[in-house]
Design a protein around this motif. Structure first.
Motif, PDB file in Angstrom:
ATOM      1  N   ALA A 144       0.837  -1.208   0.000  1.00 25.67           N
ATOM      2  CA  ALA A 144       0.000   0.000   0.000  1.00 25.67           C
ATOM      3  C   ALA A 144       0.873   1.260   0.000  1.00 25.67           C
ATOM      4  O   ALA A 144       0.592   2.229  -0.708  1.00 25.67           O
ATOM      5  CB  ALA A 144      -0.938  -0.021   1.204  1.00 25.67           C
TER       6      ALA A 144
ATOM      7  N   MET B   9       2.221   1.727  -3.393  1.00 20.66           N
ATOM      8  CA  MET B   9       1.198   2.285  -4.282  1.00 20.66           C
ATOM      9  C   MET B   9       1.111   3.794  -4.110  1.00 20.66           C
ATOM     10  O   MET B   9       1.023   4.526  -5.101  1.00 20.66           O
ATOM     11  CB  MET B   9      -0.162   1.638  -3.998  1.00 20.66           C
ATOM     12  CG  MET B   9      -1.241   2.063  -4.989  1.00 20.66           C
ATOM     13  SD  MET B   9      -0.883   1.485  -6.672  1.00 20.66           S
ATOM     14  CE  MET B   9      -1.656   2.782  -7.658  1.00 20.66           C
ATOM     15  N   ARG B  10       1.165   4.251  -2.851  1.00 16.65           N
ATOM     16  CA  ARG B  10       1.101   5.697  -2.637  1.00 16.65           C
ATOM     17  C   ARG B  10       2.288   6.409  -3.279  1.00 16.65           C
ATOM     18  O   ARG B  10       2.160   7.481  -3.891  1.00 16.65           O
ATOM     19  CB  ARG B  10       1.029   6.019  -1.138  1.00 16.65           C
ATOM     20  CG  ARG B  10       0.992   7.518  -0.834  1.00 16.65           C
ATOM     21  CD  ARG B  10      -0.190   8.187  -1.550  1.00 16.65           C
ATOM     22  NE  ARG B  10      -0.173   9.623  -1.444  1.00 16.65           N
ATOM     23  CZ  ARG B  10      -0.929  10.335  -0.601  1.00 16.65           C
ATOM     24  NH1 ARG B  10      -1.770   9.730   0.213  1.00 16.65           N
ATOM     25  NH2 ARG B  10      -0.852  11.643  -0.575  1.00 16.65           N
TER      26      ARG B  10
ATOM     27  N   VAL C 262       1.562   6.591  -6.983  1.00 16.27           N
ATOM     28  CA  VAL C 262       0.583   7.651  -7.300  1.00 16.27           C
ATOM     29  C   VAL C 262       1.268   9.010  -7.261  1.00 16.27           C
ATOM     30  O   VAL C 262       1.106   9.837  -8.161  1.00 16.27           O
ATOM     31  CB  VAL C 262      -0.625   7.600  -6.338  1.00 16.27           C
ATOM     32  CG1 VAL C 262      -1.545   8.808  -6.558  1.00 16.27           C
ATOM     33  CG2 VAL C 262      -1.409   6.300  -6.531  1.00 16.27           C
TER      34      VAL C 262
ATOM     35  N   ILE D 259       1.411   8.167 -11.324  1.00 11.26           N
ATOM     36  CA  ILE D 259       0.007   7.851 -11.640  1.00 11.26           C
ATOM     37  C   ILE D 259      -0.907   9.041 -11.400  1.00 11.26           C
ATOM     38  O   ILE D 259      -1.876   9.258 -12.133  1.00 11.26           O
ATOM     39  CB  ILE D 259      -0.441   6.592 -10.858  1.00 11.26           C
ATOM     40  CG1 ILE D 259       0.053   5.362 -11.618  1.00 11.26           C
ATOM     41  CG2 ILE D 259      -1.961   6.568 -10.668  1.00 11.26           C
ATOM     42  CD1 ILE D 259      -0.551   4.056 -11.193  1.00 11.26           C
TER      43      ILE D 259
ATOM     44  N   CYS E  67      -4.248   7.079 -15.897  1.00 11.20           N
ATOM     45  CA  CYS E  67      -4.405   5.718 -15.365  1.00 11.20           C
ATOM     46  C   CYS E  67      -5.872   5.295 -15.323  1.00 11.20           C
ATOM     47  O   CYS E  67      -6.735   6.042 -14.852  1.00 11.20           O
ATOM     48  CB  CYS E  67      -3.811   5.636 -13.960  1.00 11.20           C
ATOM     49  SG  CYS E  67      -4.005   4.001 -13.220  1.00 11.20           S
ATOM     50  N   GLN E  68      -6.132   4.084 -15.770  1.00 13.33           N
ATOM     51  CA  GLN E  68      -7.495   3.531 -15.809  1.00 13.33           C
ATOM     52  C   GLN E  68      -7.629   2.313 -14.906  1.00 13.33           C
ATOM     53  O   GLN E  68      -8.576   1.533 -15.038  1.00 13.33           O
ATOM     54  CB  GLN E  68      -7.835   3.108 -17.252  1.00 13.33           C
ATOM     55  CG  GLN E  68      -7.808   4.252 -18.236  1.00 13.33           C
ATOM     56  CD  GLN E  68      -8.913   5.260 -17.966  1.00 13.33           C
ATOM     57  OE1 GLN E  68     -10.080   4.922 -18.048  1.00 13.33           O
ATOM     58  NE2 GLN E  68      -8.542   6.483 -17.606  1.00 13.33           N
ATOM     59  N   GLY E  69      -6.666   2.113 -14.005  1.00 10.75           N
ATOM     60  CA  GLY E  69      -6.738   0.943 -13.129  1.00 10.75           C
ATOM     61  C   GLY E  69      -5.754  -0.128 -13.555  1.00 10.75           C
ATOM     62  O   GLY E  69      -4.928   0.096 -14.455  1.00 10.75           O
TER      63      GLY E  69
ATOM     64  N   GLN F 198       3.885  -5.384 -12.100  1.00  7.23           N
ATOM     65  CA  GLN F 198       2.451  -5.202 -12.256  1.00  7.23           C
ATOM     66  C   GLN F 198       2.152  -4.497 -13.564  1.00  7.23           C
ATOM     67  O   GLN F 198       3.015  -3.842 -14.142  1.00  7.23           O
ATOM     68  CB  GLN F 198       1.885  -4.415 -11.083  1.00  7.23           C
ATOM     69  CG  GLN F 198       2.500  -3.054 -10.877  1.00  7.23           C
ATOM     70  CD  GLN F 198       2.064  -2.447  -9.542  1.00  7.23           C
ATOM     71  OE1 GLN F 198       0.892  -2.365  -9.271  1.00  7.23           O
ATOM     72  NE2 GLN F 198       3.020  -2.030  -8.737  1.00  7.23           N
TER      73      GLN F 198
ATOM     74  N   MET G  13      -3.157   0.134 -16.699  1.00  9.03           N
ATOM     75  CA  MET G  13      -3.796   0.615 -17.935  1.00  9.03           C
ATOM     76  C   MET G  13      -3.811   2.142 -17.988  1.00  9.03           C
ATOM     77  O   MET G  13      -4.097   2.792 -16.976  1.00  9.03           O
ATOM     78  CB  MET G  13      -5.234   0.093 -18.008  1.00  9.03           C
ATOM     79  CG  MET G  13      -5.304  -1.423 -18.139  1.00  9.03           C
ATOM     80  SD  MET G  13      -7.022  -2.045 -18.144  1.00  9.03           S
ATOM     81  CE  MET G  13      -7.460  -1.836 -16.419  1.00  9.03           C
TER      82      MET G  13
END
Lengths: 156, 156
Positions: free
Chosen positions: B65, B68-69, B72, B76, B81-83, B142, B145
């Motif tokens: 997590a 991920m931050r 971003v 991102i 970004c679309q997921g 990973q 998209m």
């Protein structure tokens, strides 16, 4: 450790453990996203609806974290778990939307003693979660380490 | 979308993005674990020290997590970004301990248009985080998209 505690030897291939249910609230989705994944589709219903996810959708990492909590509640919390070296695969098959109810199962794929750490074994598991529409939302494969029973202990 | 927004076409193989730094506090480790991964080694320094992790250690999912931050914040958050459909691999190489400072990078491995969704492409990336001792703590692969630039827009 009592006999009831799950040790490495209890994780035999094909053994299943139930996961959930867990209701996912909009508040939880937004709180997690604000801290860890602040993308619009995880922060507002309107942005979620405008995205390919179709609604306010949990961060994939939030789904992972919720799955972990279900795993702890189902079996790790009453086991000799020693941590995990990683995740082999994580597929987010469908969006997890606000209001969804998730449940699923974990199944043992393979179990073997760790050569590098006597007394510890590694268990490869597949875990799956579905929503209330019976759609599979995520599938993970991960390996988890557990201590073995000591020779002085009885087998369950 | 301004030209400065990162679109699919901007994610060319070998392009790198910096991640972090992020200091990991004991409080954050315990708060995440209490909600998502309540195992002793993630909840107290004493239990962490007694475990093979060697100290109060972040849940692997917390590390994900936090990564991920950082992703971003690095790219991102200024992209189309679309997921993401999932994670191909996540290795937790070393424990992330209270007080550690994490930083790293993301690198584009591969980028291709999605046949099933015109105007969207998928980018496979490797992301790595290291601690202040220059030890790699996690490596992930990973796919993410992104929307492509529209024909009416100028290329950056």
């Amino acid at each position: 450790m009592s006999d009831a505690t799950l040790h490495f030897e209890d994780f035999v291939p094909e053994r299943q453990f139930p996961l959930g249910p867990k209701i996912v609230s909009a508040k939880e989705i937004i709180e997690f996203a604000a801290e860890f994944d602040p993308q619009p589709m995880h922060l507002s219903e309107a942005a979620g609806k405008a995205s390919i996810l179709g609604g306010l959708a949990a961060s994939g990492w939030h789904t992972c974290a919720m799955m972990m909590r279900m795993i702890v509640d189902s079996f790790i919390g009453r086991s000799t778990c020693q941590g995990a070296p990683g995740v082999e695969q994580m597929d987010w098959k469908k969006p997890v939307l606000a209001g969804d109810t998730l449940k699923g199962f974990g199944v043992v794929l393979e179990a073997r003693p760790l050569k590098s750490r006597p007394g510890i074994g590694i268990v490869r598991m597949r875990t799956e979660l579905r929503n209330q529409r019976a759609e599979t939302v995520c599938i993970a494969e991960q390996s988890i380490m557990f201590r073995m029973r000591e020779s002085g202990e009885n087998r369950a």
